[in-house]
Design an enzyme around this catalytic site. Structure first.
Site, PDB file in Angstrom:
ATOM      1  N   SER A   1       0.853  -1.191   0.000  1.00  0.00           N
ATOM      2  CA  SER A   1       0.000   0.000   0.000  1.00  0.00           C
ATOM      3  C   SER A   1       0.883   1.233   0.000  1.00  0.00           C
ATOM      4  O   SER A   1       2.107   1.138   0.063  1.00  0.00           O
ATOM      5  CB  SER A   1      -0.908   0.006   1.225  1.00  0.00           C
ATOM      6  OG  SER A   1      -0.123   0.269   2.370  1.00  0.00           O
ATOM      7  N   LYS A   2       0.231   2.383  -0.029  1.00  0.00           N
ATOM      8  CA  LYS A   2       0.960   3.641  -0.149  1.00  0.00           C
ATOM      9  C   LYS A   2       2.002   3.826   0.944  1.00  0.00           C
ATOM     10  O   LYS A   2       3.019   4.470   0.727  1.00  0.00           O
ATOM     11  CB  LYS A   2      -0.021   4.820  -0.132  1.00  0.00           C
ATOM     12  CG  LYS A   2      -0.599   5.075  -1.506  1.00  0.00           C
ATOM     13  CD  LYS A   2      -1.289   6.405  -1.581  1.00  0.00           C
ATOM     14  CE  LYS A   2      -1.862   6.605  -2.972  1.00  0.00           C
ATOM     15  NZ  LYS A   2      -3.164   7.240  -2.957  1.00  0.00           N
TER      16      LYS A   2
END
Ligand code: GLU
Length: 474
Positions: free
Chosen positions: A251-252
């Site tokens: 994820s980010k």
């Protein structure tokens, strides 16, 4: 070549536009592309743009641009899911007419009460099928309704997934979910199934976050097959998601997750990302470097691993340095020129590329390495470079300048011989001379070999840079 079912292989990539092409999505696209190419089949693109707020033209363009950059081409123009709502509704009506679906008149408040009760009783939160067996005559006059799928409650559904193996779910655990909303719009689950059928998709290769959906989608397929035939079960392959170095889903917070960030910020070449994404979850022995052609020849679903692989930027950079060394100099030069801006000359960059590319892991490092070529005088010095240009260093440069000025053959060999003999004269190691030279010529303390630098800059510019520092000597 055809698939084991004897039909031409048709795969698809079906991204929902979110603003960029996610690394995980790119890998799904790659697997679909390779599987189709390997089998001489077709690979199609479907933009799942039913969430109109997120699906801006810009978000769609970014996905198409990312796929194009990776060299993943599609065999037909993209299908836009939002264009097909009427067709989705038509299938919902067919299912309704044939008794595989039913109208549900439960109001949102009623459903909220149902869920609250389920929560209180610690029951699974699921539509309780309250309208499944009720007669149409019980329906409130003119009230809005949704169409729900009538999922078999007995038995179980088995999927022989090409990656996950045999997976079984009890039908009682699959809910009678909504196919068509009260306003007549189709749900995502219905749209996917209808589109896959109409596009002739034979193999569904996607992330394993969709495995549960497969069990909800199959009842539609089987019901339609019963109604009109020609709706065979697709072959499923659900690949594990990519994880970050810490083992959590990528994820980010792990850093860049968009393909364009790897291109623009990390300076990765498309063939390196292609190779890396391929190896991320698929293997052929312990081969790391696999070209596009080899990948097409070798790719199969058996090689897709069952456990999630971890994204490792170091491995990507290693592959990238390999592909940078392999890449054509003129191509790299124009990439670097694009990042350096107006001052950069492609011809000079092309000439410099053989020495620059042996040192770089990324296009950005090529840019850093090439920057000295286009600096204007007086050169801005890094702190370390400035420290090398003390009185002693400048005096050495002054002496060197006189000798280099007499040099008629501006070649690596001649320059090396001249510099060495001057170092001997001064009774110094070559390094003691090369360091202030590097500072004066590049403004930094790291650069390609100093004689390469002299040759690339040419006699006039080299002497001007050296003199600009030497003349400052006290
Ligand atoms: N649109 C879905 C996604 O972006 C994929 C749907 C599918 O592959 O069936 O995750």
């Amino acid at each position: 070549m055809a698939s084991e079912t004897g039909k031409q292989v048709v795969t698809r990539f079906a991204p929902s536009p979110t603003g960029f092409l996610h690394i995980g999505g790119a890998r799904t696209a790659l697997f679909n592309w390779l599987y189709a190419r390997h089998h001489g089949g077709k690979v199609l693109l479907r933009i799942e743009d039913t969430d109109r707020k997120r699906s801006t033209q810009d978000a769609i363009d970014k996905i198409i641009e990312g796929l194009d950059w990776l060299g993943l081409d599609f065999d037909e123009p993209p299908v836009f899911q939002s264009d097909r709502a009427e067709r989705h509704a038509e299938v919902a009506r067919q299912l309704l007419d044939a008794g595989h679906a039913y109208k549900c008149y439960a109001s949102p408040e009623e459903l909220e009460d149902m869920r609250a009760q389920q929560r209180a009783n610690k029951q699974p939160m699921r539509y309780d099928r309250r309208w499944r067996d009720r007669d149409e005559s019980e329906a409130p006059q003119g009230a809005p309704y949704v169409i729900r799928l009538k999922v078999p409650t007995e038995g179980e559904t088995v999927i022989h997934d090409k990656v996950q193996g045999k997976v079984t779910v009890k039908n009682a655990e699959i809910d009678d979910y909504v196919l068509l909303r009260a306003d007549g719009t189709p749900t995502y689950m219905l749209a996917v199934v209808v589109d896959d059928h109409d596009m002739g998709v034979t193999h569904i290769i996607r992330g394993d976050d969709h495995l549960n959906n497969a069990f909800r989608q199959l009842p539609i397929i089987r019901a339609m097959n019963e109604i009109e035939g020609g709706w065979p079960d697709p072959v499923y392959a659900h690949a594990p998601l990519i994880h970050g170095a810490d083992g959590a889903k990528l994820s980010k917070r792990h850093g860049a997750v968009g393909v364009e960030a790897y291109r623009d910020e990390e300076g990765v070449l498309p063939e390196a990302l292609f190779n890396y994404l391929l190896r991320l979850g698929w293997g052929h022995g312990d081969r790391e470097e696999i070209t596009r052609e080899e990948a097409i020849e070798l790719f199969d679903l058996d090689g897709v691993g069952k456990s999630p692989s971890r994204f490792d930027i170091k491995k990507l950079q290693n592959l990238n340095s390999h592909y940078i060394r392999e890449a054509d100099d003129a191509r790299l030069a124009s990439l670097v020129a694009g990042k350096l801006g107006d001052t950069a000359e492609v011809a000079l960059l092309t000439k410099a590329m053989p020495v620059l590319k042996t040192r770089a892991r990324t296009v950005n490092e090529l840019v850093e390495g090439a920057a000295f070529l286009f600096k204007s005088r007086p050169l801005e010095m890094t702190e370390k470079a400035a420290a090398l240009l003390d009185d002693e260093g400048r005096a050495r440069l002054a002496g060197l300048s006189v000798r280099l000025a007499k040099e008629n053959h501006w070649t690596i060999e001649a320059l090396e011989a001249t510099t060495k003999s001057y170092a001997e004269e001064l009774d110094l190691g070559l390094g003691k001379l090369a360091q202030p030279m590097r500072a004066a010529l590049t403004g930094t303390t790291t650069s390609p070999g100093i004689f390469d630098v002299l040759v690339l800059l040419g006699k006039e510019e080299s002497l001007a840079r050296i003199d600009a520092q030497a003349s400052l000597a006290g």
